[in-house]
Design an enzyme around this catalytic site. Sequence first.
Site, PDB file in Angstrom:
ATOM      1  N   ASN A 223     -13.105  -7.993  -1.649  1.00  0.00           N
ATOM      2  CA  ASN A 223     -12.491  -8.493  -0.515  1.00  0.00           C
ATOM      3  C   ASN A 223     -13.290  -8.755   0.501  1.00  0.00           C
ATOM      4  O   ASN A 223     -13.992  -8.041   1.364  1.00  0.00           O
ATOM      5  CB  ASN A 223     -11.222  -7.732  -0.065  1.00  0.00           C
TER       6      ASN A 223
ATOM      7  N   HIS B  18     -13.063  -8.985   6.139  1.00  0.00           N
ATOM      8  CA  HIS B  18     -13.520  -8.694   7.120  1.00  0.00           C
ATOM      9  C   HIS B  18     -15.027  -9.090   7.715  1.00  0.00           C
ATOM     10  O   HIS B  18     -15.318  -8.910   8.737  1.00  0.00           O
ATOM     11  CB  HIS B  18     -13.701  -6.943   7.241  1.00  0.00           C
TER      12      HIS B  18
ATOM     13  N   ARG C 254     -15.229 -14.370  17.779  1.00  0.00           N
ATOM     14  CA  ARG C 254     -15.608 -15.340  18.871  1.00  0.00           C
ATOM     15  C   ARG C 254     -15.260 -17.017  18.293  1.00  0.00           C
ATOM     16  O   ARG C 254     -15.959 -17.864  18.843  1.00  0.00           O
ATOM     17  CB  ARG C 254     -17.303 -15.389  18.994  1.00  0.00           C
TER      18      ARG C 254
ATOM     19  N   HIS D 183      -7.289 -12.835   1.884  1.00  0.00           N
ATOM     20  CA  HIS D 183      -5.831 -12.793   2.438  1.00  0.00           C
ATOM     21  C   HIS D 183      -5.436 -13.669   3.493  1.00  0.00           C
ATOM     22  O   HIS D 183      -6.020 -13.459   4.527  1.00  0.00           O
ATOM     23  CB  HIS D 183      -5.331 -11.072   2.757  1.00  0.00           C
TER      24      HIS D 183
ATOM     25  N   ARG E 174      -3.312 -14.799   6.028  1.00  0.00           N
ATOM     26  CA  ARG E 174      -2.339 -14.367   6.988  1.00  0.00           C
ATOM     27  C   ARG E 174      -1.698 -15.439   7.738  1.00  0.00           C
ATOM     28  O   ARG E 174      -2.295 -16.403   7.961  1.00  0.00           O
ATOM     29  CB  ARG E 174      -2.777 -13.217   7.821  1.00  0.00           C
TER      30      ARG E 174
ATOM     31  N   ARG F  39      -5.885 -14.388  11.261  1.00  0.00           N
ATOM     32  CA  ARG F  39      -6.614 -13.668  12.259  1.00  0.00           C
ATOM     33  C   ARG F  39      -7.922 -13.621  11.326  1.00  0.00           C
ATOM     34  O   ARG F  39      -8.787 -12.843  12.240  1.00  0.00           O
ATOM     35  CB  ARG F  39      -5.996 -12.386  12.127  1.00  0.00           C
ATOM     36  N   HIS F  40      -8.307 -13.761  10.277  1.00  0.00           N
ATOM     37  CA  HIS F  40      -9.408 -13.629   9.605  1.00  0.00           C
ATOM     38  C   HIS F  40      -9.793 -14.866   8.697  1.00  0.00           C
ATOM     39  O   HIS F  40     -10.445 -15.607   9.054  1.00  0.00           O
ATOM     40  CB  HIS F  40      -9.868 -12.268   8.912  1.00  0.00           C
TER      41      HIS F  40
ATOM     42  N   GLU G  32      -4.394 -13.385  -1.853  1.00  0.00           N
ATOM     43  CA  GLU G  32      -3.470 -12.520  -1.360  1.00  0.00           C
ATOM     44  C   GLU G  32      -2.656 -13.222  -0.296  1.00  0.00           C
ATOM     45  O   GLU G  32      -3.281 -13.702   0.489  1.00  0.00           O
ATOM     46  CB  GLU G  32      -4.061 -11.127  -0.681  1.00  0.00           C
TER      47      GLU G  32
ATOM     48  N   THR H  22      -2.677  -4.180   5.795  1.00  0.00           N
ATOM     49  CA  THR H  22      -1.364  -3.959   5.040  1.00  0.00           C
ATOM     50  C   THR H  22      -0.892  -2.563   4.954  1.00  0.00           C
ATOM     51  O   THR H  22      -1.753  -1.688   4.599  1.00  0.00           O
ATOM     52  CB  THR H  22      -1.563  -4.592   3.559  1.00  0.00           C
TER      53      THR H  22
ATOM     54  N   GLU I  34      -0.623  -4.527  -8.481  1.00  0.00           N
ATOM     55  CA  GLU I  34      -1.768  -3.747  -7.760  1.00  0.00           C
ATOM     56  C   GLU I  34      -1.092  -2.912  -6.981  1.00  0.00           C
ATOM     57  O   GLU I  34      -0.258  -2.815  -6.246  1.00  0.00           O
ATOM     58  CB  GLU I  34      -2.540  -4.811  -6.685  1.00  0.00           C
TER      59      GLU I  34
ATOM     60  N   HIS J  46      -6.631  -0.760  -1.694  1.00  0.00           N
ATOM     61  CA  HIS J  46      -6.489  -0.325  -0.430  1.00  0.00           C
ATOM     62  C   HIS J  46      -6.992   0.988  -0.055  1.00  0.00           C
ATOM     63  O   HIS J  46      -6.538   2.087  -0.475  1.00  0.00           O
ATOM     64  CB  HIS J  46      -5.085  -0.457   0.110  1.00  0.00           C
ATOM     65  N   GLY J  47      -8.081   1.015   0.749  1.00  0.00           N
ATOM     66  CA  GLY J  47      -8.767   2.411   1.172  1.00  0.00           C
ATOM     67  C   GLY J  47      -9.433   2.974   0.343  1.00  0.00           C
ATOM     68  O   GLY J  47     -10.050   4.048   0.539  1.00  0.00           O
TER      69      GLY J  47
ATOM     70  N   GLY K 272     -12.696  -4.036  -0.067  1.00  0.00           N
ATOM     71  CA  GLY K 272     -13.066  -4.938   0.751  1.00  0.00           C
ATOM     72  C   GLY K 272     -13.606  -4.048   1.876  1.00  0.00           C
ATOM     73  O   GLY K 272     -14.998  -4.342   2.204  1.00  0.00           O
TER      74      GLY K 272
END
Length: 241
Positions: A7, A10, A18, A43, A45, A49-50, A70, A101, A151, A191-192, A213
Amino acid sequence: MPVLVVNVDHVATLRQQRRGIEPEPVTAAHLAELAGARGIIVHLREDRRHIIDRDVSILSRCLNTRLHLEMAATAEMQSIALDNRPYMVCLVPEKREELTTEGGLAVAGRETHLREYLAPIHEAGICSSLFIEADERQIDAAKSVGSEFIEIHTGRFADAATPKARQAEFTKIVKGIEYARSLDLRVNLGHGLNYTNIFMFKDVPGIDEYSIGHSIVSRAVLVGMDRAVREMCEIIRTFAE
């Protein structure tokens, strides 16, 4: 043997701080592929945001492996998926105020809606996955919806504060994998997961993909994307030995 899917959200998070042009998530995706990743996850969104629409468009056309998109189960995202034709769509819950998430999608009780939502996606030849908890009720619902994959959310396992709590979450996940496979569902985990806790899954059969990710991008800041991905791929390869 399970494979690694990376992923790159990030990388885009840092760029969007910026609203500039660097770092480039598309470049990061290609470096991850060259280092052994078997797919790339983004993902998209609602608040962008990313990852942004432009990223999805470019990645859908230039990856050498496969793109996992995603997204929330909204009309806008359905249209974007149909326009870009990723290899897989993974439906996830989404709250605007969350940092990441926070749990699995509530599929049970929404089977008819989600089956109808996924119908045109399946008709377009796009695979589907549902990001859910390792709960038999949710797994049954995922099977009813017609998704090929699930998943399993591993966030509670990753965030467990004590070894006892982590073991309890691990046991739930293993039972969820076994149950899903008994229904002929294919199973991914995500996740994590990181370079340490992933070892608990070394001897667990039935896992198709590890979706990772944040841990890889965090390590890449220090050692580079190539090394960060290769190290995780090597860990996963040892699971087959």
